[in-house]
Structure formats: C-alpha cells, structure tokens
Design an enzyme around this catalytic site. Sequence first.
Site, short mmCIF file in Angstrom:
data_model
loop_
_atom_site.label_atom_id
_atom_site.label_comp_id
_atom_site.label_asym_id
_atom_site.label_seq_id
_atom_site.Cartn_x
_atom_site.Cartn_y
_atom_site.Cartn_z
N LYS A 139 0.84 -1.20 0.00
CA LYS A 139 0.00 0.00 0.00
C LYS A 139 0.88 1.25 0.00
CE LYS A 139 -2.43 1.60 3.65
NZ LYS A 139 -2.23 3.05 3.65
N ASP B 164 -3.51 4.28 -1.82
CA ASP B 164 -4.44 4.73 -0.77
C ASP B 164 -4.37 6.25 -0.64
OD1 ASP B 164 -5.99 4.89 1.57
OD2 ASP B 164 -4.37 4.21 2.87
N LYS C 24 -7.30 8.12 -0.89
CA LYS C 24 -8.61 8.50 -0.31
C LYS C 24 -9.15 9.80 -0.91
CE LYS C 24 -7.63 6.48 4.25
NZ LYS C 24 -6.18 6.30 4.19
N ASP D 94 -13.59 14.76 -3.15
CA ASP D 94 -13.74 16.05 -3.82
C ASP D 94 -14.99 15.98 -4.69
OD1 ASP D 94 -13.07 18.61 -4.95
OD2 ASP D 94 -10.95 18.17 -4.56
N THR E 21 -10.83 3.98 10.69
CA THR E 21 -10.67 3.09 11.86
C THR E 21 -10.09 3.84 13.08
OG1 THR E 21 -8.66 2.39 10.73
CG2 THR E 21 -10.49 0.86 10.72
N ARG F 162 2.01 -0.85 11.18
CA ARG F 162 2.88 -0.85 12.36
C ARG F 162 2.98 -2.20 13.08
NH1 ARG F 162 0.16 4.65 14.26
NH2 ARG F 162 -1.48 3.60 13.07
O1 C5P Z 1 -0.01 1.04 11.10
P1 C5P Z 1 -1.42 0.67 10.82
O2 C5P Z 1 -1.61 -0.84 10.56
O3 C5P Z 1 -2.40 1.22 11.81
O4 C5P Z 1 -1.71 1.36 9.43
C1 C5P Z 1 -2.97 1.31 8.81
C2 C5P Z 1 -2.88 1.86 7.43
O5 C5P Z 1 -4.16 1.79 6.83
C3 C5P Z 1 -2.42 3.31 7.35
O6 C5P Z 1 -1.62 3.45 6.19
C4 C5P Z 1 -3.71 4.10 7.19
O7 C5P Z 1 -3.53 5.24 6.39
C5 C5P Z 1 -4.61 3.09 6.46
N1 C5P Z 1 -6.05 3.24 6.68
C6 C5P Z 1 -6.62 3.18 7.93
N2 C5P Z 1 -7.98 3.35 8.09
C7 C5P Z 1 -8.76 3.53 7.04
C8 C5P Z 1 -8.20 3.55 5.75
C9 C5P Z 1 -6.83 3.39 5.62
O8 C5P Z 1 -5.91 2.98 8.91
N3 C5P Z 1 -10.06 3.62 7.19
#
Ligand code: C5P
Length: 239
Positions: free
Chosen positions: A34, A61, A63, A66, A125, A217
């Site tokens: 991603k 990603d 997002k 607009d 999330t 992470r």
């Molecule tokens: O580090 P972590 O697993 O929390 O990262 C989640 C990834 O998913 C990040 O790159 C974040 O931008 C993306 N994301 C998210 N929630 C969403 C859409 C994308 O955490 N609803």
Amino acid sequence: MPARERLILALDVNDPVHALNIVDRFSEWVTTFKVGLELFTTRGPDIVKKIHDRCKKVFLDLKFHDIPNTVVKASIVVTRLGVFMFNLHASGGFEMMRLTSETVVETCLKENLPRPKIIAVTVLTSISQDEFKKDMGYQHGIRTHVKHLSAMAHRAGLDGVVASGHEVSAIRNSIGSGFIIVTPGIRPSWSPPDDQKRTMTPKEALRNGADYLVVGRAVLSQTDPEKAIELILLEMLSS
Ligand code: C5P
C-alpha cells in the site's frame, strides 16, 4: 484466496529507498503493497512504477474526497498507473462514486488497460464511537453509517469498501459475497493500538468476512518484523 494474497503491507514511510527496501525484504510473504499519502506525496508515480518493476501489486491509498469532476480526472490518472486498487471517500457522495466507476471502466476499455478495483472508505478506523457522535455530530452509530455508505458504494458500482473489522459482518450480511471488504486497524493480540480505535486481530477480521487485511505498524514497528509477519500469516491461516 491464499493468506499471503489477502495481506496488504502499508509502506507508511517517506523515503522511497526505505520503501523499496521494505518491498524487497518482504517480497517472499507479500504480494500487494500500500502506497499512502506520505510516500506518494514524497515520490509520486515513480514509486508505483518501481514497485511494479518488482512484479508486486499496488494499492494506492490516496482517499480521494472532492467534487465528481475532480475525483474522476484524478482516477483516470491513477488508472493509467496500472494500480491494482485505489480508493475514494464514500462520503464524497453517490454521483462522485458512480461517475468515477463509469469513467474508469470506459477508459480501461478504450485504452486497453487493466481495470483497478475501486474501493470506498467508510468511517476511518481511527475514529471511536464517542468521537463519531460528539465531535462529528452524528445521531446514529458507526455501524449504521458504515452499512449505509457501503450500500451506496455498491449501488454506485464500486468494487468494495474499506471498513474496520467491527463492521465487516454487518456489511457482508447486507450486501453479500463478491463485494470486497478491505480492513485496516489490524492488531494481533501482541501489538499496541497506536492511534487506531476500532482495531481487530487478523483472525477475527477474516472470520467476520474481510477479504484483505491492511497491516502497517504491527509489522514495521516491531523489533523483529519478519517474525511479526510470519506470526500474522500463521494467524490468518488458522482463521
Ligand atoms: O499502522 P497501521 O496498521 O495502523 O496502518 C494502517 C494503514 O491503513 C495506514 O496506512 C492508514 O492510512 C490506512 N487506513 C486506515 N484506516 C482507514 C483507511 C486506511 O488505517 N479507514
């Protein structure tokens, strides 16, 4: 679909050399990477090309949120990059999603391009139920809102949604199979939530019906990232 194809590793770094090192280092376990706002803002389409040169798929990603005309035009550019998947915010509205889906399909047919999956972001999330009501002013709960946005994305012709593990079964039950659910906020029992509020373990998210899990992470911030990814894949296999 094999577990390793369901896992999407988030390249949340700003240095393209670092990002490509991650791609090479995890290439044995991961098919799709991603590229998010930080990396794309630093390096642009070049990083997508470099990941494709390594025969890996890209979930872009960015997002988009607009007016329809702007999102449609940006989506055509993204389609020409040959990404596997990209996303836009469902809260941008039905017409924005419908027109994007229609124009991307037309562009792919006209230019003989592979059709990317277009996915709608529902409710991030990182937002808790409390923030959703108090700060954002909604009267109803997150699950109701996610179900509503998912149904709208489905009607608009999109391929699926991004949603937390807590809403996956509600979406599956109302829309059925064939509609892709991408779930971020994935945290195995041994990793901290960080800024994510609606987290779920890999096993639970898959059991609830998620198709793809986005992990960042929980792998890349660990002292032994290889071990972390192996544990996550094992957990996914046992779901
Ligand atoms: O580090 P972590 O697993 O929390 O990262 C989640 C990834 O998913 C990040 O790159 C974040 O931008 C993306 N994301 C998210 N929630 C969403 C859409 C994308 O955490 N609803």
